[in-house]
Write a protein that holds these residues in place. Structure first.
Motif, short mmCIF file in Angstrom:
data_model
loop_
_atom_site.label_atom_id
_atom_site.label_comp_id
_atom_site.label_asym_id
_atom_site.label_seq_id
_atom_site.Cartn_x
_atom_site.Cartn_y
_atom_site.Cartn_z
N LEU A 156 0.80 -1.30 0.02
CA LEU A 156 -0.16 -0.04 0.17
C LEU A 156 0.84 1.43 0.13
N ARG A 157 1.98 1.12 0.91
CA ARG A 157 2.71 2.63 0.99
C ARG A 157 3.83 2.48 0.15
N GLY A 158 4.41 1.55 -0.26
CA GLY A 158 5.64 1.58 -1.21
C GLY A 158 6.84 1.13 0.05
N PRO A 159 8.03 1.49 -0.50
CA PRO A 159 9.26 1.14 0.30
C PRO A 159 9.25 1.86 1.66
N TRP B 6 12.98 -1.28 2.23
CA TRP B 6 12.37 -2.59 1.69
C TRP B 6 10.90 -2.44 0.79
N ARG B 7 10.80 -3.21 -0.07
CA ARG B 7 9.58 -3.17 -0.82
C ARG B 7 9.29 -4.50 -1.07
N VAL B 8 7.81 -4.58 -1.52
CA VAL B 8 7.12 -5.97 -1.95
C VAL B 8 8.00 -6.31 -3.36
N ASN B 9 8.17 -7.58 -3.45
CA ASN B 9 9.00 -8.19 -4.51
C ASN B 9 7.84 -8.02 -5.87
N GLU B 10 7.74 -7.21 -6.44
CA GLU B 10 6.70 -7.22 -7.56
C GLU B 10 6.74 -8.07 -8.45
N ASN B 11 7.96 -8.79 -8.56
CA ASN B 11 7.90 -9.83 -9.59
C ASN B 11 7.42 -11.16 -9.06
N GLU C 90 12.14 -11.99 2.89
CA GLU C 90 13.29 -11.84 1.81
C GLU C 90 13.69 -13.39 1.35
N GLN C 91 13.69 -14.24 2.30
CA GLN C 91 13.98 -15.57 2.00
C GLN C 91 12.85 -16.22 1.15
N ALA C 92 11.79 -15.83 1.74
CA ALA C 92 10.61 -16.34 0.58
C ALA C 92 10.26 -15.70 -0.58
N GLN C 93 11.36 -14.67 -0.88
CA GLN C 93 11.51 -13.86 -2.14
C GLN C 93 10.07 -12.98 -2.32
N LEU C 94 9.55 -12.60 -1.10
CA LEU C 94 8.25 -11.73 -1.20
C LEU C 94 8.79 -10.40 -1.14
N VAL C 95 9.77 -10.04 -0.33
CA VAL C 95 10.26 -8.73 -0.48
C VAL C 95 11.60 -8.50 -0.86
N ARG C 96 12.14 -7.25 -1.04
CA ARG C 96 13.58 -7.07 -1.71
C ARG C 96 14.02 -5.96 -1.31
N PRO C 97 15.34 -5.79 -0.86
CA PRO C 97 15.93 -4.37 -0.63
C PRO C 97 15.61 -3.37 -1.62
#
Length: 381
Positions: free
Chosen positions: A23-26, A74-79, A51-58
């Motif tokens: 919702l808010r972004g990084p 940090w942000r949601v891993n959009e891919n 991050e380990q689950a590849q759901l977020v990324r720096p």
């Protein structure tokens, strides 16, 4: 009574974190901790887990200009996921693919479709997936907006005689089979009210009635923050409803044909209903025959719209009534004000009346919003 242990709490915090980031972004670890109400060490641990689950990324660092290191963002891993939103009409297919954050990464519009619209839609989805270097099976879901109502028990499309190619079969099932992903089919006007609820004039309202006036007439209803579809998916299908002792068809009072005829009878000349309404609302009140005709036309139109609304408003008691479609948008604040006066003279519960935002591609945007919610429910859950 115990309702959950540490594992359930972790899952709740993970989900809350992902929703906040989407919702808010990084955000920094500290911002995320404050947002969801956990300690900074807990936020650090859940970010490690996600991050380990590849759901977020720096996503870089936060510039603060003071001494000391900048905080990592940090942000949601959009891919991590993609979904499809589609607006299907009798003559076109308007399609978008979005990533896990809801950002559009592919869009296309097909016009002059063939005799097999499902094959056309499949080709458009395949094209989008190939452009993004994805397999269709990697798409989470699709939401397709269509004119008519889908019976949830049978999947059959009703109130859609103008779309014969889509009649007589389980539409969601056939689309799901053709695309190879879960497909939800939704009434197009319901998706318009979703778009207004998420991004337009209905934001912050839990109970909304939207009246669509264009070539056809329909209503869409939000009750308690959720779209109300009815037992057979046909809530809001009011176009062919007879009213009054003479059996006048409701839709003919305020659809494009009826409104254009009313304009002509009132002395307002135009080739399209929305143009007549727009011209009348912008006419100066200078006492001329033209301004008198415009005022007469708008007053009668507002009375017709109020009559159309009186029963659903009395039944639903909405906070807000939205005048949508080309006619509602063209009328703007002036027509909405006249409808307010007329409607409030007929009912005790007096909702606010406003024109729709009229965002371009509102059906597709609503489909995208619905698809993103489904995708996030699946992935964040």
């Amino acid at each position: 009574m115990r309702i959950g242990g540490p594992r359930a709490l972790r899952a709740m915090n993970d989900r809350a974190s992902l929703q906040a980031l989407a919702l808010r972004g990084p955000m920094s670890r500290t911002e995320l901790a404050d947002e969801i109400g956990v300690s900074r060490p807990a936020a650090a641990e859940l970010l490690r887990r996600l991050e380990q689950a590849q759901l977020v990324r720096p996503d870089g660092h936060q510039e603060h200009g003071g001494p000391g290191p900048n905080a990592r963002l940090w942000r949601v891993n959009e891919n991590r996921g993609h979904a499809v939103g589609v607006d299907v009409t009798t003559t076109s297919i308007d399609l978008a693919i979005v990533d896990l954050t809801g950002a559009t990464v592919f869009e296309t519009t097909l016009t002059g479709t063939t005799d097999d619209p499902i094959a056309d839609l499949r080709r458009a989805v395949l094209e989008g997936a190939a452009t993004l270097d994805l397999q269709v099976s990697e798409l989470s879901c699709a939401v397709v907006g269509i004119s008519g109502s889908i019976d949830p028990a049978t999947g059959l499309l009703a109130h859609a005689e103008h779309m014969p190619q889509w009649l007589g079969f389980d539409v969601p099932a056939r689309l799901s089979e053709a695309l190879g992903i879960p497909v939800t089919v939704e009434n197009d006007v319901n998706l318009v009210v979703v778009d207004e609820f998420m991004h337009g004039c209905a934001r912050g309202r839990d109970d909304v009635l939207l009246l669509w006036m264009d070539q056809g007439v329909a209503a869409a209803i939000i009750v308690g923050g959720r779209v109300h579809r009815g037992a057979r998916g046909a809530a809001g299908e009011i176009d062919a409803a007879p009213i009054g002792p003479d059996g006048v068809i409701l839709g003919r009072l305020v659809d494009s044909v009826g409104v254009l005829a009313l304009a002509s009878a009132s002395g307002v000349t135009a080739t399209e209903a929305s143009a007549a309404v727009r011209a009348a609302t912008t006419a100066e009140d200078d006492g001329t025959d033209a301004s008198t005709a415009a005022a007469r036309f708008l007053t009668e139109l507002a009375a017709r719209i109020a009559q159309t609304l009186v029963i659903p408003v009395s039944l639903l008691d909405p906070q807000l009534v939205v005048l949508a479609g080309d006619i509602g948008v063209a009328g703007g604040d002036r027509l909405a004000g006249l409808v307010t006066t007329s409607l409030h003279g007929l009912v005790d519960n007096r909702p606010e009346v406003t024109p729709a935002t009229g965002r371009a591609d509102a059906v597709r945007h609503g489909a995208v919003d619905a698809a993103v919610r489904q995708m996030q429910e699946e992935i964040f859950g």
